[in-house]
Design a protein around this motif. Structure first.
Motif, PDB file in Angstrom:
ATOM      1  N   TYR A  87      43.413  47.664  47.576  1.00 16.73           N
ATOM      2  CA  TYR A  87      43.920  47.782  46.212  1.00 16.73           C
ATOM      3  C   TYR A  87      43.060  48.769  45.401  1.00 16.73           C
ATOM      4  CZ  TYR A  87      47.100  43.813  46.786  1.00 16.73           C
ATOM      5  OH  TYR A  87      48.114  42.968  47.200  1.00 16.73           O
ATOM      6  N   PRO A  88      43.666  49.443  44.431  1.00 20.78           N
ATOM      7  CA  PRO A  88      42.925  50.406  43.611  1.00 20.78           C
ATOM      8  C   PRO A  88      41.703  49.781  42.939  1.00 20.78           C
ATOM      9  CG  PRO A  88      45.280  50.641  43.228  1.00 20.78           C
ATOM     10  CD  PRO A  88      45.112  49.414  44.087  1.00 20.78           C
ATOM     11  N   ASP A  89      40.611  50.524  42.933  1.00 19.88           N
ATOM     12  CA  ASP A  89      39.354  50.176  42.260  1.00 19.88           C
ATOM     13  C   ASP A  89      38.586  49.027  42.908  1.00 19.88           C
ATOM     14  OD1 ASP A  89      39.637  52.147  40.207  1.00 19.88           O
ATOM     15  OD2 ASP A  89      41.044  50.839  39.170  1.00 19.88           O
ATOM     16  N   VAL A  90      39.025  48.551  44.084  1.00 20.92           N
ATOM     17  CA  VAL A  90      38.300  47.460  44.740  1.00 20.92           C
ATOM     18  C   VAL A  90      36.872  47.888  45.073  1.00 20.92           C
ATOM     19  CG1 VAL A  90      38.108  46.208  46.926  1.00 20.92           C
ATOM     20  CG2 VAL A  90      40.223  46.115  45.629  1.00 20.92           C
ATOM     21  N   GLU A  91      36.719  49.037  45.717  1.00 19.12           N
ATOM     22  CA  GLU A  91      35.384  49.483  46.118  1.00 19.12           C
ATOM     23  C   GLU A  91      34.486  49.669  44.909  1.00 19.12           C
ATOM     24  OE1 GLU A  91      33.274  52.826  49.011  1.00 19.12           O
ATOM     25  OE2 GLU A  91      35.449  52.825  48.714  1.00 19.12           O
ATOM     26  N   TRP A  92      35.020  50.269  43.870  1.00 12.89           N
ATOM     27  CA  TRP A  92      34.239  50.458  42.644  1.00 12.89           C
ATOM     28  C   TRP A  92      33.807  49.119  42.058  1.00 12.89           C
ATOM     29  CZ3 TRP A  92      34.943  48.614  37.740  1.00 12.89           C
ATOM     30  CH2 TRP A  92      34.078  49.122  36.758  1.00 12.89           C
ATOM     31  N   ALA A  93      34.729  48.162  41.988  1.00 15.19           N
ATOM     32  CA  ALA A  93      34.424  46.855  41.403  1.00 15.19           C
ATOM     33  C   ALA A  93      33.369  46.113  42.212  1.00 15.19           C
ATOM     34  CB  ALA A  93      35.693  46.020  41.299  1.00 15.19           C
ATOM     35  N   LEU A  94      33.494  46.149  43.542  1.00 16.24           N
ATOM     36  CA  LEU A  94      32.512  45.458  44.381  1.00 16.24           C
ATOM     37  C   LEU A  94      31.123  46.068  44.205  1.00 16.24           C
ATOM     38  CD1 LEU A  94      34.594  44.999  47.651  1.00 16.24           C
ATOM     39  CD2 LEU A  94      34.103  43.269  45.901  1.00 16.24           C
ATOM     40  N   ALA A  95      31.054  47.380  44.148  1.00 14.13           N
ATOM     41  CA  ALA A  95      29.768  48.040  43.935  1.00 14.13           C
ATOM     42  C   ALA A  95      29.177  47.664  42.579  1.00 14.13           C
ATOM     43  CB  ALA A  95      29.939  49.560  44.038  1.00 14.13           C
ATOM     44  N   ALA A  96      30.026  47.610  41.552  1.00 19.97           N
ATOM     45  CA  ALA A  96      29.555  47.242  40.215  1.00 19.97           C
ATOM     46  C   ALA A  96      29.038  45.799  40.184  1.00 19.97           C
ATOM     47  CB  ALA A  96      30.678  47.425  39.196  1.00 19.97           C
ATOM     48  N   LEU A  97      29.727  44.904  40.886  1.00 17.51           N
ATOM     49  CA  LEU A  97      29.290  43.504  40.924  1.00 17.51           C
ATOM     50  C   LEU A  97      27.949  43.363  41.638  1.00 17.51           C
ATOM     51  CD1 LEU A  97      32.721  41.843  41.742  1.00 17.51           C
ATOM     52  CD2 LEU A  97      31.432  41.572  39.616  1.00 17.51           C
ATOM     53  N   VAL A  98      27.799  44.058  42.766  1.00 18.01           N
ATOM     54  CA  VAL A  98      26.518  44.007  43.485  1.00 18.01           C
ATOM     55  C   VAL A  98      25.406  44.581  42.620  1.00 18.01           C
ATOM     56  CG1 VAL A  98      25.254  44.938  45.464  1.00 18.01           C
ATOM     57  CG2 VAL A  98      27.558  44.028  45.778  1.00 18.01           C
ATOM     58  N   ASP A  99      25.664  45.677  41.937  1.00 21.80           N
ATOM     59  CA  ASP A  99      24.664  46.285  41.059  1.00 21.80           C
ATOM     60  C   ASP A  99      24.275  45.345  39.916  1.00 21.80           C
ATOM     61  OD1 ASP A  99      24.623  48.556  42.579  1.00 21.80           O
ATOM     62  OD2 ASP A  99      25.904  49.737  41.232  1.00 21.80           O
ATOM     63  N   ALA A 100      25.229  44.485  39.523  1.00 16.22           N
ATOM     64  CA  ALA A 100      24.961  43.533  38.439  1.00 16.22           C
ATOM     65  C   ALA A 100      24.275  42.268  38.943  1.00 16.22           C
ATOM     66  CB  ALA A 100      26.270  43.168  37.742  1.00 16.22           C
ATOM     67  N   ALA A 199      40.713  30.097  35.562  1.00 17.08           N
ATOM     68  CA  ALA A 199      39.797  30.268  34.444  1.00 17.08           C
ATOM     69  C   ALA A 199      39.966  31.626  33.791  1.00 17.08           C
ATOM     70  CB  ALA A 199      38.359  30.104  34.923  1.00 17.08           C
ATOM     71  N   GLY A 200      40.498  32.564  34.556  1.00 14.80           N
ATOM     72  CA  GLY A 200      40.731  33.906  34.042  1.00 14.80           C
ATOM     73  C   GLY A 200      41.723  34.621  34.925  1.00 14.80           C
ATOM     74  N   ARG A 201      42.256  35.716  34.432  1.00 11.00           N
ATOM     75  CA  ARG A 201      43.286  36.474  35.139  1.00 11.00           C
ATOM     76  C   ARG A 201      43.050  37.951  34.874  1.00 11.00           C
ATOM     77  NH1 ARG A 201      49.204  35.028  36.035  1.00 11.00           N
ATOM     78  NH2 ARG A 201      50.319  36.993  36.245  1.00 11.00           N
ATOM     79  N   PHE A 202      43.194  38.788  35.913  1.00 12.37           N
ATOM     80  CA  PHE A 202      43.014  40.223  35.712  1.00 12.37           C
ATOM     81  C   PHE A 202      44.111  40.988  36.441  1.00 12.37           C
ATOM     82  CE2 PHE A 202      40.704  39.081  39.489  1.00 12.37           C
ATOM     83  CZ  PHE A 202      40.761  40.169  40.344  1.00 12.37           C
ATOM     84  N   ASP A 203      44.521  42.096  35.837  1.00 17.45           N
ATOM     85  CA  ASP A 203      45.626  42.886  36.374  1.00 17.45           C
ATOM     86  C   ASP A 203      45.171  43.958  37.347  1.00 17.45           C
ATOM     87  OD1 ASP A 203      47.618  41.526  34.910  1.00 17.45           O
ATOM     88  OD2 ASP A 203      47.128  42.699  33.134  1.00 17.45           O
ATOM     89  N   GLY A 204      43.929  44.404  37.227  1.00 12.38           N
ATOM     90  CA  GLY A 204      43.403  45.445  38.100  1.00 12.38           C
ATOM     91  C   GLY A 204      41.916  45.272  38.298  1.00 12.38           C
ATOM     92  N   PHE A 205      41.389  45.785  39.401  1.00 11.68           N
ATOM     93  CA  PHE A 205      39.985  45.540  39.728  1.00 11.68           C
ATOM     94  C   PHE A 205      39.009  46.253  38.814  1.00 11.68           C
ATOM     95  CE2 PHE A 205      41.667  43.435  43.353  1.00 11.68           C
ATOM     96  CZ  PHE A 205      40.675  42.529  43.707  1.00 11.68           C
ATOM     97  N   ALA A 206      39.464  47.227  38.074  1.00  9.85           N
ATOM     98  CA  ALA A 206      38.585  47.850  37.086  1.00  9.85           C
ATOM     99  C   ALA A 206      38.155  46.845  36.017  1.00  9.85           C
ATOM    100  CB  ALA A 206      39.285  49.042  36.433  1.00  9.85           C
ATOM    101  N   ASP A 207      38.958  45.771  35.856  1.00  7.34           N
ATOM    102  CA  ASP A 207      38.656  44.758  34.839  1.00  7.34           C
ATOM    103  C   ASP A 207      37.801  43.610  35.370  1.00  7.34           C
ATOM    104  OD1 ASP A 207      40.311  46.137  33.035  1.00  7.34           O
ATOM    105  OD2 ASP A 207      42.094  45.089  33.774  1.00  7.34           O
ATOM    106  N   LEU A 208      37.602  43.533  36.691  1.00 10.65           N
ATOM    107  CA  LEU A 208      36.935  42.362  37.251  1.00 10.65           C
ATOM    108  C   LEU A 208      35.460  42.235  36.878  1.00 10.65           C
ATOM    109  CD1 LEU A 208      36.941  39.818  38.960  1.00 10.65           C
ATOM    110  CD2 LEU A 208      36.615  41.258  40.991  1.00 10.65           C
TER     111      LEU A 208
END
Length: 216
Positions: A87-100, A199-208
């Motif tokens: 899915y779009p932005d998955v790789e970016w989101a996972l990297a951002a989560l690990v960095d956080a 608990a929450g809902r998101f439409d795209g991984f850029a928002d995760l």
């Protein structure tokens, strides 16, 4: 104590694996004189489990359930995976989560070996400290056993975890351990999940990443 672990479903959450699944089922069906299996037919069946998926999709050319399942998994394992299934932005989101500072794991009902291979093919395996498949623990989701396995591998507890998924199976598994569910609205089984169960809902991984931070 702030939350620091996130468990992810795989099919319909990180990847649109129905494309690969439909291709494998189509090959099996056509070999038996049946029809091609459409991707749109596969998507609502994914959360019901592989046995139900295969039997329903093959329809009149289905045979012995165990043999059909084994044949399907062999085709799925050997066929090249479509690069577009992530899915779009998955790789970016996972990297951002690990960095956080989040620790990540996958909890799926796909057999562990297939899940690990799929993640590796799409270069997503580097983000996850654990991959728990449908055959990793004694029972698969919605039983919480694979979630417990993944949490132990992360050195985490339910109290500091989130679960990202797309179906009522994910909702039930998360609820069994009182882990908040973040629901991916682009997934396969979203309509079956009651609003109160997420608990929450998101439409795209850029928002995760921001949504996860809000539940930390």
């Amino acid at each position: 104590m702030p939350r620091s672990a996130i468990l992810f479903d795989l099919d319909g959450t990180l990847v649109d694996s129905a494309r690969d699944i439909a291709a494998a089922l189509t090959r099996l069906s056509v070999e038996r004189g049946g029809q091609a299996v459409a991707v749109d037919r596969v998507r609502p069946l994914v959360s019901l489990g592989a046995a139900t998926l295969v039997a329903t999709a093959l329809g009149p050319v289905a045979d012995d359930p165990q043999q059909d399942l084994a044949a399907f998994r062999a085709l799925l394992r050997d066929a090249p995976s479509d690069p577009a299934i992530v899915y779009p932005d998955v790789e970016w989101a996972l990297a951002a989560l690990v960095d956080a500072g989040w620790r990540l794991a996958v909890v799926t009902n796909k057999p562990e070996s297939l899940a690990v291979a799929l993640l590796h093919t799409h270069c997503l395996d580097r983000f996850f400290a654990c991959v728990a498949g449908g055959d990793t623990a004694a029972r698969a989701k919605p039983d919480p056993a694979p979630l417990r396995h993944a949490l132990a591998a992360l050195g985490a507890t339910p109290e500091i975890a989130l679960f990202v998924g797309d179906s009522e199976v994910d909702a039930a598994a998360a609820a069994a351990l009182a882990i908040p569910l973040l629901l991916y609205a682009g997934g396969y089984g979203v309509d079956a999940v009651a609003e109160k169960d997420a608990a929450g809902r998101f439409d795209g991984f850029a928002d995760l990443p921001a949504l996860a931070a809000a539940h930390r």
